[in-house]
Write a protein that holds these residues in place. Structure first.
Motif, PDB file in Angstrom:
ATOM      1  N   VAL A 106      17.654 -17.676  16.077  1.00  0.00           N
ATOM      2  CA  VAL A 106      18.876 -18.232  15.501  1.00  0.00           C
ATOM      3  C   VAL A 106      19.463 -17.263  14.471  1.00  0.00           C
ATOM      4  N   ILE A 107      18.615 -16.583  13.719  1.00  0.00           N
ATOM      5  CA  ILE A 107      19.098 -15.573  12.768  1.00  0.00           C
ATOM      6  C   ILE A 107      19.886 -14.497  13.503  1.00  0.00           C
ATOM      7  N   TYR A 108      19.342 -13.993  14.600  1.00  0.00           N
ATOM      8  CA  TYR A 108      20.027 -12.935  15.342  1.00  0.00           C
ATOM      9  C   TYR A 108      21.319 -13.435  15.975  1.00  0.00           C
ATOM     10  N   LYS A 109      21.343 -14.683  16.380  1.00  0.00           N
ATOM     11  CA  LYS A 109      22.575 -15.244  16.945  1.00  0.00           C
ATOM     12  C   LYS A 109      23.684 -15.291  15.894  1.00  0.00           C
ATOM     13  N   GLU A 110      23.304 -15.570  14.638  1.00  0.00           N
ATOM     14  CA  GLU A 110      24.297 -15.566  13.562  1.00  0.00           C
ATOM     15  C   GLU A 110      24.792 -14.153  13.281  1.00  0.00           C
ATOM     16  N   PHE A 111      23.893 -13.185  13.341  1.00  0.00           N
ATOM     17  CA  PHE A 111      24.318 -11.788  13.214  1.00  0.00           C
ATOM     18  C   PHE A 111      25.311 -11.443  14.333  1.00  0.00           C
ATOM     19  N   GLU A 112      24.944 -11.802  15.563  1.00  0.00           N
ATOM     20  CA  GLU A 112      25.781 -11.479  16.722  1.00  0.00           C
ATOM     21  C   GLU A 112      27.133 -12.189  16.657  1.00  0.00           C
ATOM     22  N   LYS A 113      27.155 -13.370  16.100  1.00  0.00           N
ATOM     23  CA  LYS A 113      28.414 -14.109  15.982  1.00  0.00           C
ATOM     24  C   LYS A 113      29.407 -13.353  15.107  1.00  0.00           C
ATOM     25  N   ILE A 114      28.923 -12.798  14.012  1.00  0.00           N
ATOM     26  CA  ILE A 114      29.798 -12.000  13.154  1.00  0.00           C
ATOM     27  C   ILE A 114      30.185 -10.700  13.849  1.00  0.00           C
ATOM     28  N   GLN A 115      29.253 -10.103  14.580  1.00  0.00           N
ATOM     29  CA  GLN A 115      29.545  -8.852  15.275  1.00  0.00           C
ATOM     30  C   GLN A 115      30.614  -9.030  16.353  1.00  0.00           C
ATOM     31  N   THR A 116      30.624 -10.194  17.004  1.00  0.00           N
ATOM     32  CA  THR A 116      31.565 -10.407  18.109  1.00  0.00           C
ATOM     33  C   THR A 116      32.839 -11.136  17.679  1.00  0.00           C
ATOM     34  N   GLU A 117      32.722 -12.066  16.724  1.00  0.00           N
ATOM     35  CA  GLU A 117      33.863 -12.892  16.322  1.00  0.00           C
ATOM     36  C   GLU A 117      34.435 -12.513  14.966  1.00  0.00           C
ATOM     37  N   GLY A 118      33.675 -11.778  14.171  1.00  0.00           N
ATOM     38  CA  GLY A 118      34.135 -11.421  12.835  1.00  0.00           C
ATOM     39  C   GLY A 118      34.002 -12.563  11.842  1.00  0.00           C
ATOM     40  N   VAL A 119      34.686 -12.435  10.712  1.00  0.00           N
ATOM     41  CA  VAL A 119      34.672 -13.465   9.669  1.00  0.00           C
ATOM     42  C   VAL A 119      36.097 -13.936   9.417  1.00  0.00           C
ATOM     43  N   ARG A 120      36.218 -15.168   8.946  1.00  0.00           N
ATOM     44  CA  ARG A 120      37.536 -15.729   8.673  1.00  0.00           C
ATOM     45  C   ARG A 120      38.099 -15.170   7.370  1.00  0.00           C
ATOM     46  N   LYS A 121      39.419 -15.114   7.274  1.00  0.00           N
ATOM     47  CA  LYS A 121      40.063 -14.591   6.068  1.00  0.00           C
ATOM     48  C   LYS A 121      39.692 -15.407   4.841  1.00  0.00           C
ATOM     49  N   GLU A 122      39.693 -16.734   4.993  1.00  0.00           N
ATOM     50  CA  GLU A 122      39.351 -17.575   3.844  1.00  0.00           C
ATOM     51  C   GLU A 122      37.883 -17.421   3.438  1.00  0.00           C
ATOM     52  N   GLU A 123      37.041 -17.150   4.415  1.00  0.00           N
ATOM     53  CA  GLU A 123      35.625 -16.909   4.155  1.00  0.00           C
ATOM     54  C   GLU A 123      35.445 -15.615   3.367  1.00  0.00           C
ATOM     55  N   LEU A 124      36.188 -14.600   3.747  1.00  0.00           N
ATOM     56  CA  LEU A 124      36.128 -13.326   3.049  1.00  0.00           C
ATOM     57  C   LEU A 124      36.703 -13.440   1.648  1.00  0.00           C
ATOM     58  N   GLU A 125      37.772 -14.199   1.490  1.00  0.00           N
ATOM     59  CA  GLU A 125      38.352 -14.372   0.162  1.00  0.00           C
ATOM     60  C   GLU A 125      37.387 -15.096  -0.771  1.00  0.00           C
ATOM     61  N   LYS A 126      36.664 -16.052  -0.233  1.00  0.00           N
ATOM     62  CA  LYS A 126      35.645 -16.751  -1.031  1.00  0.00           C
ATOM     63  C   LYS A 126      34.565 -15.776  -1.487  1.00  0.00           C
ATOM     64  N   ALA A 127      34.156 -14.869  -0.596  1.00  0.00           N
ATOM     65  CA  ALA A 127      33.164 -13.860  -0.961  1.00  0.00           C
ATOM     66  C   ALA A 127      33.691 -12.939  -2.056  1.00  0.00           C
ATOM     67  N   LYS A 128      34.964 -12.557  -1.964  1.00  0.00           N
ATOM     68  CA  LYS A 128      35.562 -11.706  -2.992  1.00  0.00           C
ATOM     69  C   LYS A 128      35.615 -12.436  -4.334  1.00  0.00           C
ATOM     70  N   ASN A 129      35.877 -13.727  -4.305  1.00  0.00           N
ATOM     71  CA  ASN A 129      35.880 -14.509  -5.544  1.00  0.00           C
ATOM     72  C   ASN A 129      34.498 -14.522  -6.191  1.00  0.00           C
ATOM     73  N   LYS A 130      33.458 -14.549  -5.372  1.00  0.00           N
ATOM     74  CA  LYS A 130      32.097 -14.520  -5.903  1.00  0.00           C
ATOM     75  C   LYS A 130      31.794 -13.170  -6.535  1.00  0.00           C
ATOM     76  N   VAL A 131      32.311 -12.107  -5.931  1.00  0.00           N
ATOM     77  CA  VAL A 131      32.145 -10.777  -6.522  1.00  0.00           C
ATOM     78  C   VAL A 131      32.856 -10.720  -7.876  1.00  0.00           C
ATOM     79  N   ARG A 132      34.044 -11.304  -7.952  1.00  0.00           N
ATOM     80  CA  ARG A 132      34.767 -11.345  -9.231  1.00  0.00           C
ATOM     81  C   ARG A 132      33.979 -12.134 -10.281  1.00  0.00           C
TER      82      ARG A 132
END
Length: 202
Positions: A106-132
């Motif tokens: 299941v861990i590898y399937k989650e890796f593959e999901k990002i590799q094939t489908e990418g990440v959502r814009k809102e998901e990435l913005e949330k990550a950037k907010n955490k970095v801030r």
């Protein structure tokens, strides 16, 4: 004094070990992926990928492994980028009623999901907010700010870079996160340690 050469040739295939731990209450798995040093441009998308996968109960792997599939009791991970080759790692402790192979798959399937489908814009913005938020917390005490400035001096010889690095995170696109996942979460770069309580391997 000349800089020490720390480069490492990328692996060509997966490496796997089994470890018997007398202090382990349950089986666990440790997965590490070889990634570039902190000064490499890939550091920024990989750091944001860390937030997306691991940071908090809304992170992808916590939701999938702990809440949805109930395969793991807990999961932690992230990037450790300093001098020389670094690691993007994951540690997950197996639920006592589940199988380690199922957890790993299941861990590898989650890796593959990002590799094939990418990440959502809102998901990435949330990550950037955490970095801030991390950037702010690093300035809450004199000691934490001094530690950060020392690190930037050691790695970049530029202590002032600490105050401008948020701009580099802000520029990262979903496509760059997906590209980093494709390149650096590949099976060939992977090392796995399966941890078992000692009594299970005697």
């Amino acid at each position: 004094m000349p800089r020490v050469e720390l480069s490492e040739t990328p692996r060509q295939q997966e490496v796997r070990f089994t470890f018997s731990d007398p202090f382990a209450p349950f089986p666990a798995i440790l997965i590490s992926q070889l990634v570039p040093e902190r000064t490499h441009p890939a550091f920024y998308p990989l750091e944001l990928l860390e937030k997306i996968l691991f940071d908090g109960e809304s992170a992808r792997l916590y939701r999938k492994l702990v809440e949805e599939k109930q395969l793991a009791l807990h999961v932690v991970g992230g990037q450790d980028g300093k001098f020389g080759p670094a690691l993007f790692f994951l540690f997950a402790q197996l639920h006592p009623q589940k199988k380690l192979a199922d957890l790993e798959n299941v861990i590898y399937k989650e890796f593959e999901k990002i590799q094939t489908e990418g990440v959502r814009k809102e998901e990435l913005e949330k990550a950037k907010n955490k970095v801030r938020a991390d950037f702010v917390s690093q300035q809450e005490t004199v000691r934490s700010l001094a530690d950060s400035l020392c690190m930037y001096t050691t790695v970049y010889q530029q202590p002032q870079r600490f105050f401008s690095e948020l701009e580099l995170f802000a520029r990262v696109t979903p496509a760059e996160v997906q590209a980093a996942a494709k390149e650096y979460l590949s099976p060939a770069r992977r090392s796995i340690i399966e941890v078992f309580p000692k009594q299970q391997t005697d």
